[in-house]
Scaffold this motif. Structure first.
Motif, PDB file in Angstrom:
ATOM      1  N   ILE A 299       1.443  -1.209   0.014  1.00 26.94           N
ATOM      2  CA  ILE A 299       0.183   0.136   0.454  1.00 26.94           C
ATOM      3  C   ILE A 299       0.938   1.267  -0.051  1.00 26.94           C
ATOM      4  N   ILE A 300       1.746   1.269   1.294  1.00 19.36           N
ATOM      5  CA  ILE A 300       2.928   2.078   1.212  1.00 19.36           C
ATOM      6  C   ILE A 300       3.694   2.682  -0.496  1.00 19.36           C
ATOM      7  N   VAL A 301       4.503   2.101  -1.664  1.00 13.78           N
ATOM      8  CA  VAL A 301       5.048   1.562  -2.141  1.00 13.78           C
ATOM      9  C   VAL A 301       3.930   2.376  -3.171  1.00 13.78           C
ATOM     10  N   GLY A 302       2.928   1.413  -2.809  1.00 11.75           N
ATOM     11  CA  GLY A 302       1.636   1.559  -4.613  1.00 11.75           C
ATOM     12  C   GLY A 302       1.129   3.043  -4.867  1.00 11.75           C
ATOM     13  N   PHE A 303       1.163   4.420  -3.536  1.00 13.34           N
ATOM     14  CA  PHE A 303       1.148   5.325  -3.725  1.00 13.34           C
ATOM     15  C   PHE A 303       2.536   5.957  -4.062  1.00 13.34           C
ATOM     16  N   LEU A 304       3.992   5.819  -3.813  1.00 11.17           N
ATOM     17  CA  LEU A 304       4.913   6.446  -4.017  1.00 11.17           C
ATOM     18  C   LEU A 304       5.015   6.224  -4.946  1.00 11.17           C
ATOM     19  N   VAL A 305       5.168   5.444  -5.510  1.00 10.55           N
ATOM     20  CA  VAL A 305       5.562   4.863  -7.436  1.00 10.55           C
ATOM     21  C   VAL A 305       4.212   5.748  -8.313  1.00 10.55           C
ATOM     22  N   GLY A 306       2.770   6.106  -7.538  1.00 11.65           N
ATOM     23  CA  GLY A 306       1.924   6.419  -8.185  1.00 11.65           C
ATOM     24  C   GLY A 306       1.184   5.509  -8.723  1.00 11.65           C
ATOM     25  N   GLU A 307       1.133   4.205  -8.754  1.00 11.50           N
ATOM     26  CA  GLU A 307      -0.076   3.649  -8.725  1.00 11.50           C
ATOM     27  C   GLU A 307      -0.805   2.306  -8.415  1.00 11.50           C
ATOM     28  N   GLY A 308      -1.307   2.965  -7.243  1.00 12.98           N
ATOM     29  CA  GLY A 308      -2.530   2.623  -6.217  1.00 12.98           C
ATOM     30  C   GLY A 308      -2.310   1.341  -5.445  1.00 12.98           C
ATOM     31  N   VAL A 309      -3.122   0.510  -5.910  1.00 12.97           N
ATOM     32  CA  VAL A 309      -3.543  -0.605  -5.638  1.00 12.97           C
ATOM     33  C   VAL A 309      -2.971  -1.420  -7.012  1.00 12.97           C
ATOM     34  N   ALA A 310      -2.850  -1.242  -7.954  1.00 13.40           N
ATOM     35  CA  ALA A 310      -2.605  -1.785  -9.374  1.00 13.40           C
ATOM     36  C   ALA A 310      -1.183  -2.948  -9.289  1.00 13.40           C
ATOM     37  N   TRP A 311      -0.638  -2.421  -8.163  1.00 14.52           N
ATOM     38  CA  TRP A 311       0.198  -3.820  -7.408  1.00 14.52           C
ATOM     39  C   TRP A 311      -0.330  -5.436  -7.467  1.00 14.52           C
ATOM     40  N   ARG A 312      -1.506  -5.152  -6.695  1.00 18.63           N
ATOM     41  CA  ARG A 312      -2.416  -6.597  -6.385  1.00 18.63           C
ATOM     42  C   ARG A 312      -2.799  -7.105  -7.733  1.00 18.63           C
ATOM     43  N   GLU A 313      -2.556  -6.667  -9.337  1.00 19.76           N
ATOM     44  CA  GLU A 313      -2.837  -7.591  -9.951  1.00 19.76           C
ATOM     45  C   GLU A 313      -1.801  -8.022 -10.471  1.00 19.76           C
ATOM     46  N   ASP A 314      -0.567  -7.994  -9.672  1.00 18.93           N
ATOM     47  CA  ASP A 314       1.018  -9.000 -10.307  1.00 18.93           C
ATOM     48  C   ASP A 314       1.128  -9.360  -8.842  1.00 18.93           C
ATOM     49  N   ALA A 315       1.406 -11.117  -9.418  1.00 17.67           N
ATOM     50  CA  ALA A 315       1.486 -12.082  -8.325  1.00 17.67           C
ATOM     51  C   ALA A 315       3.151 -11.654  -7.597  1.00 17.67           C
ATOM     52  N   ARG A 316       3.932 -11.000  -9.102  1.00 14.95           N
ATOM     53  CA  ARG A 316       5.752 -11.227  -8.522  1.00 14.95           C
ATOM     54  C   ARG A 316       5.344  -9.972  -6.932  1.00 14.95           C
ATOM     55  N   LYS A 317       4.606  -9.330  -7.625  1.00 12.02           N
ATOM     56  CA  LYS A 317       4.782  -7.581  -6.200  1.00 12.02           C
ATOM     57  C   LYS A 317       4.201  -8.442  -5.642  1.00 12.02           C
ATOM     58  N   ARG A 318       3.311  -8.960  -5.512  1.00 10.94           N
ATOM     59  CA  ARG A 318       1.790  -9.231  -4.641  1.00 10.94           C
ATOM     60  C   ARG A 318       3.435 -10.207  -3.157  1.00 10.94           C
ATOM     61  N   ARG A 319       3.546 -11.007  -3.135  1.00 11.11           N
ATOM     62  CA  ARG A 319       4.144 -12.252  -3.035  1.00 11.11           C
ATOM     63  C   ARG A 319       5.761 -11.248  -2.163  1.00 11.11           C
ATOM     64  N   THR A 320       6.038 -10.152  -3.316  1.00  8.58           N
ATOM     65  CA  THR A 320       6.978  -9.722  -2.324  1.00  8.58           C
ATOM     66  C   THR A 320       6.504  -8.634  -1.525  1.00  8.58           C
ATOM     67  N   PHE A 321       6.354  -7.445  -1.596  1.00  5.02           N
ATOM     68  CA  PHE A 321       4.964  -7.344  -0.967  1.00  5.02           C
ATOM     69  C   PHE A 321       4.630  -7.660   0.579  1.00  5.02           C
ATOM     70  N   ALA A 322       3.885  -8.539   1.218  1.00  9.15           N
ATOM     71  CA  ALA A 322       3.720  -9.622   1.728  1.00  9.15           C
ATOM     72  C   ALA A 322       4.604 -10.054   2.226  1.00  9.15           C
ATOM     73  N   TRP A 323       5.912 -10.373   1.613  1.00  5.17           N
ATOM     74  CA  TRP A 323       7.500 -10.632   3.044  1.00  5.17           C
ATOM     75  C   TRP A 323       7.803 -10.439   3.228  1.00  5.17           C
ATOM     76  N   LEU A 324       7.977  -8.869   2.954  1.00  3.79           N
ATOM     77  CA  LEU A 324       8.867  -7.409   3.238  1.00  3.79           C
ATOM     78  C   LEU A 324       7.361  -7.906   4.699  1.00  3.79           C
ATOM     79  N   SER A 325       6.446  -6.883   4.358  1.00  2.00           N
ATOM     80  CA  SER A 325       5.187  -6.823   5.800  1.00  2.00           C
ATOM     81  C   SER A 325       5.618  -8.137   6.640  1.00  2.00           C
ATOM     82  N   VAL A 326       5.714  -9.199   6.730  1.00  4.18           N
ATOM     83  CA  VAL A 326       5.807  -9.927   6.839  1.00  4.18           C
ATOM     84  C   VAL A 326       7.413  -9.961   7.618  1.00  4.18           C
ATOM     85  N   ALA A 327       8.575  -9.183   7.042  1.00  2.94           N
ATOM     86  CA  ALA A 327       9.149  -9.069   8.298  1.00  2.94           C
ATOM     87  C   ALA A 327       9.559  -7.802   9.293  1.00  2.94           C
TER      88      ALA A 327
END
Length: 219
Positions: free
Chosen positions: A136-164
């Protein structure tokens, strides 16, 4: 929206993927340089040293809050926004309130425990429900809102970063609580300092590097 607010806050803190800067410079900017380090460490360090050497709770808390007040005055003189100037002082006053009421020096750390529980839980739950806070933070930083949720790689990466990030906060809690229950103020304070900015800087730098790599080919 919460995402917009988080993104704006991140930019104000110095996390801006559109600005070319090294990882070390970004981390240094976010923690506030030497002044940020001093503001984070000194009030607690003064409390630990004063209480360990005198066993005088009122004096120790007074010195800690006094140091925080001094930093607030310095920030005001340097034309910092009032919220930024008084945030550290308010945190120090709140942390000092409980031990003044209970007479237990170790209760000075309870507010920090609550903060770790809230942040740790929020990051982990956000990953579990597939709305990772880092995304959510990165999405609004780079100007794509929540469009990253359509990208499986981004979803996984952000999920693991949030877990970290969640693991960071809960790890602090797990390591520090035993010393709290033992009433070992000196060790508890030392561990809190060691697990404070250093670990925060490591996880922040890792998040920055992974995110920049994820968006390396962004047009």
């Amino acid at each position: 929206m919460i995402g917009t607010a988080l993104g704006s806050a991140a930019r104000r803190a110095g996390i801006d993927p559109d600005v070319e800067q090294s990882t070390g410079h970004m981390v240094w900017q976010v923690i506030g340089g030497w002044r940020g380090i001093m503001e984070s460490v000194l009030p607690l360090l003064v409390f630990i040293v004063a209480y360990t050497s005198t066993q005088n709770l009122l004096l120790s808390l007074g010195l800690s809050v006094g140091i925080a007040a001094l930093f607030a005055i310095v920030r005001l003189v340097m034309k910092s926004p009032p919220v930024a100037a008084f945030s550290g002082l308010i945190a120090a006053v709140i942390a000092a309130g409980l031990p003044l009421f209970t007479g237990r020096a170790e209760d000075q750390f309870v507010v920090g425990f609550i903060t770790n529980i809230v942040y740790g839980t929020a990051f982990l739950v956000s990953a579990l429900v597939r709305w990772p806070l880092i995304g959510i933070i990165v999405g609004f930083l780079v100007g794509e809102g929540v469009a990253w949720r359509e990208d499986a790689r981004k979803r996984r990466t952000f999920a693991w970063l949030s877990v970290a990030w969640g693991a960071l906060f809960l790890l602090r809690l797990g390591v520090q609580l035993p010393f709290y229950f033992q009433g070992d103020v000196a060790t508890l304070g030392t561990v809190k300092i060691v697990m404070g900015l250093p670990l925060f800087a490591v996880v922040l730098a890792s998040t920055w590097l992974v995110t920049r790599r994820l968006y390396a080919h962004r047009g």
